[in-house]
Enzyme design. Structure first.
Site, mmCIF file in Angstrom:
data_model
loop_
_atom_site.group_PDB
_atom_site.id
_atom_site.type_symbol
_atom_site.label_atom_id
_atom_site.label_comp_id
_atom_site.label_asym_id
_atom_site.label_seq_id
_atom_site.Cartn_x
_atom_site.Cartn_y
_atom_site.Cartn_z
ATOM 1 N N GLN A 4 -15.068 -8.431 3.459
ATOM 2 C CA GLN A 4 -14.257 -8.952 2.351
ATOM 3 C C GLN A 4 -12.947 -8.162 2.262
ATOM 4 O OE1 GLN A 4 -17.000 -9.663 -1.318
ATOM 5 N NE2 GLN A 4 -18.023 -8.166 -0.027
ATOM 6 N N HIS B 110 -11.640 -12.737 3.435
ATOM 7 C CA HIS B 110 -10.633 -12.735 2.360
ATOM 8 C C HIS B 110 -9.222 -12.497 2.907
ATOM 9 C CE1 HIS B 110 -13.820 -11.795 -0.989
ATOM 10 N NE2 HIS B 110 -13.876 -13.039 -0.542
ATOM 11 N N CYS C 157 10.483 -18.179 8.631
ATOM 12 C CA CYS C 157 9.364 -18.432 9.551
ATOM 13 C C CYS C 157 9.887 -18.539 10.990
ATOM 14 C CB CYS C 157 8.653 -19.726 9.155
ATOM 15 S SG CYS C 157 7.321 -20.141 10.309
HETATM 16 P P1 OAD Z 1 -15.785 -3.845 -5.714
HETATM 17 O O1 OAD Z 1 -14.714 -2.937 -6.186
HETATM 18 O O2 OAD Z 1 -16.199 -4.942 -6.619
HETATM 19 O O3 OAD Z 1 -17.097 -3.007 -5.370
HETATM 20 C C1 OAD Z 1 -17.057 -1.864 -4.579
HETATM 21 C C2 OAD Z 1 -18.479 -1.360 -4.428
HETATM 22 O O4 OAD Z 1 -18.477 -0.273 -3.532
HETATM 23 C C3 OAD Z 1 -19.095 -0.863 -5.743
HETATM 24 O O5 OAD Z 1 -20.379 -1.473 -5.895
HETATM 25 C C4 OAD Z 1 -19.228 0.651 -5.532
HETATM 26 O O6 OAD Z 1 -20.374 1.192 -6.172
HETATM 27 C C5 OAD Z 1 -19.334 0.746 -4.026
HETATM 28 N N1 OAD Z 1 -18.859 2.020 -3.451
HETATM 29 C C6 OAD Z 1 -17.757 2.736 -3.791
HETATM 30 N N2 OAD Z 1 -17.643 3.819 -3.006
HETATM 31 C C7 OAD Z 1 -18.688 3.793 -2.123
HETATM 32 C C8 OAD Z 1 -19.126 4.637 -1.063
HETATM 33 N N3 OAD Z 1 -18.459 5.727 -0.718
HETATM 34 N N4 OAD Z 1 -20.261 4.298 -0.393
HETATM 35 C C9 OAD Z 1 -20.960 3.178 -0.736
HETATM 36 N N5 OAD Z 1 -20.582 2.340 -1.728
HETATM 37 C C10 OAD Z 1 -19.471 2.633 -2.419
HETATM 38 O O7 OAD Z 1 -15.324 -4.406 -4.273
HETATM 39 P P2 OAD Z 1 -15.871 -5.668 -3.476
HETATM 40 O O8 OAD Z 1 -17.308 -5.906 -3.758
HETATM 41 O O9 OAD Z 1 -15.463 -5.498 -2.071
HETATM 42 O O10 OAD Z 1 -11.251 -10.099 -3.250
HETATM 43 O O11 OAD Z 1 -15.012 -6.826 -4.135
HETATM 44 C C11 OAD Z 1 -15.133 -8.146 -3.662
HETATM 45 C C12 OAD Z 1 -13.808 -8.843 -3.762
HETATM 46 O O12 OAD Z 1 -13.290 -8.747 -5.092
HETATM 47 C C13 OAD Z 1 -12.708 -8.237 -2.914
HETATM 48 O O13 OAD Z 1 -12.737 -8.646 -1.575
HETATM 49 C C14 OAD Z 1 -11.459 -8.721 -3.598
HETATM 50 C C15 OAD Z 1 -11.857 -8.564 -5.035
HETATM 51 O O14 OAD Z 1 -11.269 -9.431 -5.933
HETATM 52 C C16 OAD Z 1 -10.016 -10.522 -2.946
HETATM 53 O O15 OAD Z 1 -9.022 -9.831 -3.045
HETATM 54 C C17 OAD Z 1 -9.946 -11.933 -2.492
#
Ligand code: OAD
Length: 241
Positions: free
Chosen positions: A92, A110, A137
Protein backbone atom coordinates in the site's frame (compact mmCIF):
# COMPACT_ATOMS: atom_id res chain seq x y z
CA UNK A 1 3.83 -22.47 10.47
CA UNK A 2 6.39 -25.15 9.84
CA UNK A 3 5.31 -25.94 6.28
CA UNK A 4 6.76 -25.50 2.86
CA UNK A 5 4.52 -22.98 1.12
CA UNK A 6 4.00 -22.76 -2.62
CA UNK A 7 2.73 -19.19 -2.88
CA UNK A 8 3.23 -16.47 -0.31
CA UNK A 9 1.25 -13.22 -0.44
CA UNK A 10 2.87 -10.38 1.51
CA UNK A 11 0.80 -7.27 2.17
CA UNK A 12 2.82 -4.32 3.42
CA UNK A 13 1.72 -1.00 4.88
CA UNK A 14 3.31 2.16 6.22
CA UNK A 15 4.61 0.36 9.35
CA UNK A 16 7.25 -1.51 7.36
CA UNK A 17 8.81 1.81 6.33
CA UNK A 18 8.48 3.49 9.75
CA UNK A 19 11.94 2.32 10.81
CA UNK A 20 13.33 3.83 7.62
CA UNK A 21 12.20 7.18 9.02
CA UNK A 22 8.98 7.58 7.02
CA UNK A 23 5.75 8.67 8.69
CA UNK A 24 2.84 6.28 8.92
CA UNK A 25 -0.70 7.63 8.44
CA UNK A 26 -2.62 6.90 11.62
CA UNK A 27 -0.02 6.66 14.41
CA UNK A 28 0.27 9.65 16.76
CA UNK A 29 2.87 11.36 14.53
CA UNK A 30 1.18 10.09 11.34
CA UNK A 31 0.45 12.10 8.19
CA UNK A 32 -3.31 12.07 8.71
CA UNK A 33 -2.91 13.60 12.16
CA UNK A 34 -1.19 16.60 10.65
CA UNK A 35 -3.15 16.92 7.41
CA UNK A 36 -6.76 16.49 6.45
CA UNK A 37 -7.28 13.54 4.12
CA UNK A 38 -10.05 15.45 2.36
CA UNK A 39 -7.65 18.32 1.51
CA UNK A 40 -4.90 16.26 -0.12
CA UNK A 41 -6.00 12.70 -0.84
CA UNK A 42 -9.36 12.84 -2.55
CA UNK A 43 -10.35 13.40 -6.17
CA UNK A 44 -12.56 16.31 -5.08
CA UNK A 45 -9.58 18.04 -3.44
CA UNK A 46 -7.48 17.54 -6.56
CA UNK A 47 -10.18 18.85 -8.88
CA UNK A 48 -10.74 21.89 -6.64
CA UNK A 49 -7.12 22.81 -6.03
CA UNK A 50 -4.62 20.70 -8.03
CA UNK A 51 -1.73 23.08 -7.31
CA UNK A 52 -2.16 22.60 -3.56
CA UNK A 53 -2.29 18.81 -3.88
CA UNK A 54 0.81 18.78 -6.13
CA UNK A 55 2.65 20.94 -3.58
CA UNK A 56 1.80 18.48 -0.79
CA UNK A 57 3.22 15.48 -2.69
CA UNK A 58 6.19 17.44 -4.07
CA UNK A 59 7.15 18.33 -0.50
CA UNK A 60 6.96 14.69 0.62
CA UNK A 61 8.91 13.39 -2.37
CA UNK A 62 12.56 14.09 -1.44
CA UNK A 63 12.26 12.53 2.03
CA UNK A 64 10.49 9.46 0.68
CA UNK A 65 12.88 8.99 -2.24
CA UNK A 66 15.96 9.42 -0.03
CA UNK A 67 14.87 6.84 2.57
CA UNK A 68 16.79 3.59 2.82
CA UNK A 69 15.33 0.09 3.19
CA UNK A 70 15.47 -1.43 6.68
CA UNK A 71 15.94 -5.09 7.69
CA UNK A 72 12.23 -5.80 7.15
CA UNK A 73 12.41 -4.80 3.47
CA UNK A 74 15.75 -6.57 3.05
CA UNK A 75 14.59 -9.87 4.53
CA UNK A 76 11.65 -9.99 2.10
CA UNK A 77 14.06 -9.63 -0.82
CA UNK A 78 16.13 -12.47 0.68
CA UNK A 79 13.01 -14.61 0.99
CA UNK A 80 12.17 -13.97 -2.67
CA UNK A 81 15.68 -14.93 -3.66
CA UNK A 82 16.07 -18.10 -1.55
CA UNK A 83 12.58 -19.50 -1.15
CA UNK A 84 11.45 -22.16 -3.60
CA UNK A 85 7.83 -20.99 -3.47
CA UNK A 86 6.62 -17.84 -5.22
CA UNK A 87 6.62 -14.69 -3.07
CA UNK A 88 4.55 -11.69 -4.20
CA UNK A 89 4.68 -8.32 -2.46
CA UNK A 90 1.53 -6.24 -2.54
CA UNK A 91 2.25 -2.88 -1.00
CA UNK A 92 0.00 0.00 0.00
CA UNK A 93 3.10 2.17 0.25
CA UNK A 94 3.97 4.82 -2.30
CA UNK A 95 7.65 4.68 -1.34
CA UNK A 96 10.14 2.61 -3.32
CA UNK A 97 11.85 0.80 -0.46
CA UNK A 98 10.95 -2.70 -1.67
CA UNK A 99 12.58 -1.80 -5.00
CA UNK A 100 15.63 -0.40 -3.21
CA UNK A 101 15.88 -3.66 -1.25
CA UNK A 102 16.01 -5.45 -4.65
CA UNK A 103 12.66 -7.16 -4.31
CA UNK A 104 10.72 -8.24 -7.37
CA UNK A 105 7.03 -9.05 -8.05
CA UNK A 106 5.94 -5.82 -6.34
CA UNK A 107 2.43 -4.45 -6.82
CA UNK A 108 1.97 -0.84 -5.73
CA UNK A 109 -1.80 -0.87 -5.30
CA UNK A 110 -1.89 2.74 -4.04
CA UNK A 111 0.54 4.05 -6.67
CA UNK A 112 4.04 5.49 -6.36
CA UNK A 113 5.34 8.85 -5.21
CA UNK A 114 7.73 9.17 -8.16
CA UNK A 115 5.02 8.80 -10.80
CA UNK A 116 2.38 11.11 -12.26
CA UNK A 117 -0.35 10.34 -14.77
CA UNK A 118 -1.39 12.63 -17.61
CA UNK A 119 -5.17 12.93 -17.43
CA UNK A 120 -5.20 13.87 -21.11
CA UNK A 121 -3.51 10.80 -22.61
CA UNK A 122 -2.83 8.40 -19.71
CA UNK A 123 0.96 8.64 -20.01
CA UNK A 124 2.79 7.71 -16.79
CA UNK A 125 5.67 10.06 -16.13
CA UNK A 126 8.40 8.77 -13.84
CA UNK A 127 10.09 11.67 -12.12
CA UNK A 128 12.02 12.32 -8.95
CA UNK A 129 11.53 16.05 -9.64
CA UNK A 130 8.54 18.22 -8.80
CA UNK A 131 5.48 17.75 -10.99
CA UNK A 132 2.96 20.59 -11.03
CA UNK A 133 0.55 22.57 -13.17
CA UNK A 134 3.41 23.79 -15.36
CA UNK A 135 4.61 20.30 -16.27
CA UNK A 136 4.18 19.41 -19.94
CA UNK A 137 3.39 15.84 -20.91
CA UNK A 138 6.27 14.43 -23.03
CA UNK A 139 3.77 12.17 -24.78
CA UNK A 140 0.84 14.45 -25.79
CA UNK A 141 2.43 17.87 -25.08
CA UNK A 142 -0.51 19.00 -22.92
CA UNK A 143 0.39 21.30 -20.04
CA UNK A 144 -1.02 21.11 -16.51
CA UNK A 145 -2.85 17.80 -16.76
CA UNK A 146 -0.71 15.63 -14.50
CA UNK A 147 -2.14 14.02 -11.39
CA UNK A 148 0.15 12.35 -8.84
CA UNK A 149 -0.05 8.62 -9.61
CA UNK A 150 -1.33 8.01 -6.12
CA UNK A 151 -4.67 6.37 -5.52
CA UNK A 152 -6.92 8.88 -3.81
CA UNK A 153 -9.90 8.02 -1.65
CA UNK A 154 -12.75 7.35 -4.04
CA UNK A 155 -10.48 5.80 -6.67
CA UNK A 156 -10.00 2.14 -7.46
CA UNK A 157 -6.66 0.65 -6.31
CA UNK A 158 -4.33 -0.57 -9.04
CA UNK A 159 -3.61 -4.16 -10.16
CA UNK A 160 -6.77 -5.58 -8.54
CA UNK A 161 -7.30 -8.46 -11.02
CA UNK A 162 -3.74 -9.71 -10.43
CA UNK A 163 -4.08 -9.20 -6.68
CA UNK A 164 -7.35 -11.16 -6.56
CA UNK A 165 -5.70 -14.02 -8.42
CA UNK A 166 -2.74 -14.08 -6.02
CA UNK A 167 -5.13 -13.97 -3.04
CA UNK A 168 -7.03 -16.99 -4.28
CA UNK A 169 -3.86 -18.93 -5.02
CA UNK A 170 -1.72 -18.16 -1.97
CA UNK A 171 -1.26 -20.69 0.81
CA UNK A 172 0.34 -18.19 3.21
CA UNK A 173 -0.90 -14.62 3.70
CA UNK A 174 1.41 -12.27 5.60
CA UNK A 175 0.41 -8.77 6.69
CA UNK A 176 3.16 -6.38 7.77
CA UNK A 177 2.76 -2.93 9.35
CA UNK A 178 -0.75 -2.04 8.29
CA UNK A 179 -3.59 -0.91 10.53
CA UNK A 180 -6.07 -2.82 8.34
CA UNK A 181 -8.65 -0.07 8.14
CA UNK A 182 -8.43 0.96 4.48
CA UNK A 183 -10.36 -1.21 2.03
CA UNK A 184 -10.01 -3.15 -0.14
CA UNK A 185 -6.57 -4.05 1.32
CA UNK A 186 -8.09 -4.50 4.78
CA UNK A 187 -10.30 -7.24 3.35
CA UNK A 188 -7.56 -9.22 1.60
CA UNK A 189 -7.12 -11.46 4.63
CA UNK A 190 -10.76 -12.60 4.37
CA UNK A 191 -10.29 -13.77 0.78
CA UNK A 192 -6.99 -15.50 1.50
CA UNK A 193 -8.49 -17.26 4.51
CA UNK A 194 -11.61 -18.23 2.59
CA UNK A 195 -9.44 -19.95 -0.02
CA UNK A 196 -7.52 -21.81 2.68
CA UNK A 197 -4.34 -19.82 3.31
CA UNK A 198 -2.57 -19.69 6.66
CA UNK A 199 -2.56 -16.08 7.89
CA UNK A 200 -0.05 -14.18 9.98
CA UNK A 201 0.19 -10.54 11.00
CA UNK A 202 3.21 -8.48 12.06
CA UNK A 203 2.47 -5.22 13.84
CA UNK A 204 3.81 -3.02 16.59
CA UNK A 205 0.49 -3.25 18.40
CA UNK A 206 -2.82 -5.07 18.39
CA UNK A 207 -4.91 -4.24 15.32
CA UNK A 208 -8.68 -4.14 15.05
CA UNK A 209 -8.79 -7.21 12.80
CA UNK A 210 -6.09 -9.34 14.39
CA UNK A 211 -8.74 -11.96 15.26
CA UNK A 212 -8.73 -12.83 11.53
CA UNK A 213 -5.13 -14.01 11.69
CA UNK A 214 -3.94 -17.44 12.77
CA UNK A 215 -0.92 -15.73 14.34
CA UNK A 216 -0.25 -12.17 15.45
CA UNK A 217 3.39 -11.26 16.06
CA UNK A 218 3.80 -8.06 18.01
CA UNK A 219 6.92 -5.87 17.87
CA UNK A 220 9.08 -3.90 15.48
CA UNK A 221 8.98 -5.63 12.12
CA UNK A 222 12.68 -4.90 11.53
CA UNK A 223 13.24 -7.55 14.21
CA UNK A 224 10.24 -9.87 14.01
CA UNK A 225 10.09 -10.24 10.22
CA UNK A 226 13.74 -11.30 9.64
CA UNK A 227 13.27 -13.93 12.37
CA UNK A 228 10.21 -15.26 10.58
CA UNK A 229 11.99 -15.33 7.22
CA UNK A 230 14.85 -17.31 8.77
CA UNK A 231 12.28 -19.81 10.13
CA UNK A 232 10.73 -20.24 6.69
CA UNK A 233 14.15 -20.81 5.12
CA UNK A 234 15.16 -23.23 7.89
CA UNK A 235 11.95 -25.23 7.42
CA UNK A 236 12.67 -25.40 3.70
CA UNK A 237 16.19 -26.68 4.42
CA UNK A 238 14.96 -29.26 6.96
CA UNK A 239 12.45 -30.51 4.40
CA UNK A 240 15.35 -31.04 2.03
CA UNK A 241 13.88 -28.66 -0.52
P1 OAD B 1 -1.42 3.20 9.01
O1 OAD B 1 -0.74 4.45 9.43
O2 OAD B 1 -2.90 3.18 9.04
O3 OAD B 1 -0.93 1.98 9.91
C1 OAD B 1 0.42 1.73 10.14
C2 OAD B 1 0.52 0.48 11.00
O4 OAD B 1 1.88 0.15 11.14
C3 OAD B 1 -0.06 0.65 12.41
O5 OAD B 1 -0.95 -0.44 12.66
C4 OAD B 1 1.17 0.58 13.32
O6 OAD B 1 0.90 -0.03 14.57
C5 OAD B 1 2.13 -0.25 12.49
N1 OAD B 1 3.56 0.00 12.75
C6 OAD B 1 4.18 1.19 12.95
N2 OAD B 1 5.50 1.01 13.11
C7 OAD B 1 5.74 -0.34 13.00
C8 OAD B 1 6.90 -1.16 13.08
N3 OAD B 1 8.10 -0.65 13.28
N4 OAD B 1 6.75 -2.50 12.94
C9 OAD B 1 5.52 -3.04 12.72
N5 OAD B 1 4.39 -2.31 12.63
C10 OAD B 1 4.48 -0.98 12.77
O7 OAD B 1 -0.85 2.82 7.55
P2 OAD B 1 -1.47 1.83 6.47
O8 OAD B 1 -2.19 0.71 7.11
O9 OAD B 1 -0.38 1.50 5.53
O10 OAD B 1 -3.46 5.26 1.44
O11 OAD B 1 -2.51 2.78 5.75
C11 OAD B 1 -3.25 2.32 4.65
C12 OAD B 1 -3.49 3.44 3.69
O12 OAD B 1 -4.08 4.56 4.35
C13 OAD B 1 -2.23 4.02 3.07
O13 OAD B 1 -1.74 3.29 1.99
C14 OAD B 1 -2.68 5.39 2.64
C15 OAD B 1 -3.54 5.78 3.81
O14 OAD B 1 -4.58 6.65 3.55
C16 OAD B 1 -3.27 6.13 0.44
O15 OAD B 1 -2.55 7.11 0.52
C17 OAD B 1 -4.04 5.83 -0.79
Amino acid sequence: MKKQYKRIFILTGAGISAESGLSTFRDSDGLWNNHKVEDVATLEAFEKNPAFVHKFYNELKPEILNAKPNPAHLCLAKLQEKYKGKVNIITQNVDILHEKASSKNIYHIHGKIDEAMCLECGHILQSAEDVDMSTICPHCATKGKFKPNIVFFGEMPLYMPEVEKHLRECDLFVSVGTSGVVYPAAGFVYTAKYYGADTIEFNLTTTSNNYLFDEHIEGKCSITLPEFVEQLLETQENNGE
